[in-house]
Design a protein around this motif. Sequence first.
Motif, short mmCIF file in Angstrom:
data_model
loop_
_atom_site.label_atom_id
_atom_site.label_comp_id
_atom_site.label_asym_id
_atom_site.label_seq_id
_atom_site.Cartn_x
_atom_site.Cartn_y
_atom_site.Cartn_z
N ASN A 51 -18.15 4.39 10.98
CA ASN A 51 -17.58 3.28 10.23
C ASN A 51 -16.15 2.96 10.65
OD1 ASN A 51 -19.90 2.75 8.69
ND2 ASN A 51 -19.40 4.46 7.35
N LYS A 52 -15.73 3.52 11.78
CA LYS A 52 -14.41 3.20 12.33
C LYS A 52 -14.62 2.50 13.67
CE LYS A 52 -11.67 6.67 9.99
NZ LYS A 52 -10.84 7.84 10.12
N TYR A 53 -13.87 1.43 13.88
CA TYR A 53 -14.02 0.61 15.08
C TYR A 53 -12.65 0.47 15.75
CZ TYR A 53 -18.39 -0.43 12.81
OH TYR A 53 -19.61 -0.30 12.20
N LEU A 60 -17.31 -12.69 5.51
CA LEU A 60 -16.03 -12.43 6.14
C LEU A 60 -15.30 -11.32 5.37
CD1 LEU A 60 -13.90 -13.19 8.30
CD2 LEU A 60 -12.97 -14.82 6.64
N LEU A 61 -15.03 -10.21 6.07
CA LEU A 61 -14.32 -9.08 5.45
C LEU A 61 -12.83 -9.11 5.71
CD1 LEU A 61 -16.57 -6.08 6.54
CD2 LEU A 61 -16.51 -7.18 4.32
N ASN A 85 -15.15 2.31 6.10
CA ASN A 85 -15.88 3.26 5.25
C ASN A 85 -16.15 2.71 3.86
OD1 ASN A 85 -16.44 5.54 6.86
ND2 ASN A 85 -14.30 6.15 6.78
N SER A 86 -15.22 1.97 3.29
CA SER A 86 -15.41 1.47 1.92
C SER A 86 -16.27 0.22 1.88
CB SER A 86 -14.05 1.18 1.28
OG SER A 86 -13.40 0.15 2.00
#
Length: 192
Positions: free
Chosen positions: A123-125, A147-148, A166-167
């Motif tokens: 979950n990390k990019y 859209l985040l 992650n969240s």
Amino acid sequence: MNMRSKITVLFFALMMSVAAFADSPTSLTVMSASAHVYKVYYKANEAGKVRVSIINNSNKAVFSEVLNNVASFVRPYNFSELPEGEYTIVVEDKNGKQVEKVQYSMSKITSFISVTEKANDPNKYILNVVNNGTDVVSVKIFAAENLLHEQTLQVTGNFGQVYNLNSVRTTNDMKITFVVTTSAGITRTIEF
């Protein structure tokens, strides 16, 4: 900025890219070395067979080679005989396939953009932008079409940033999409 400072910045950016992939069984970094040459930096935990392919925007392989019994290498690839355009550099080993896109221009090096998912933390990019000058880069992150995150960055030289989702990402089948656009209008859409 003098030549020594440029070399120091390039070395630091390369080390940051390599450090970011230290957890992964395979790491790949592609950087422009000159107006016509891109260097591929490859490192794996153990030696094996590695195939490197360069594919044009018509999905045709313009170059391919197989390296046997290697755990790491740095290889330059000269694009001077190729027409301008977008190319995909594909590196395949027993751990899978990694893909990096480059925008080759005969007259100058344009921004190179990559987004990779961290191997041990899915979950990390990691966003990497490499260019020779200053560019304005727009970053949009979508999850399941929503859209985040949106930001505009002024990037001078090399830039790297980790995005922690992650969240946000609740299931592994939720599609994450990065849309990164340069001031020259070059857009990269990368889906995970």
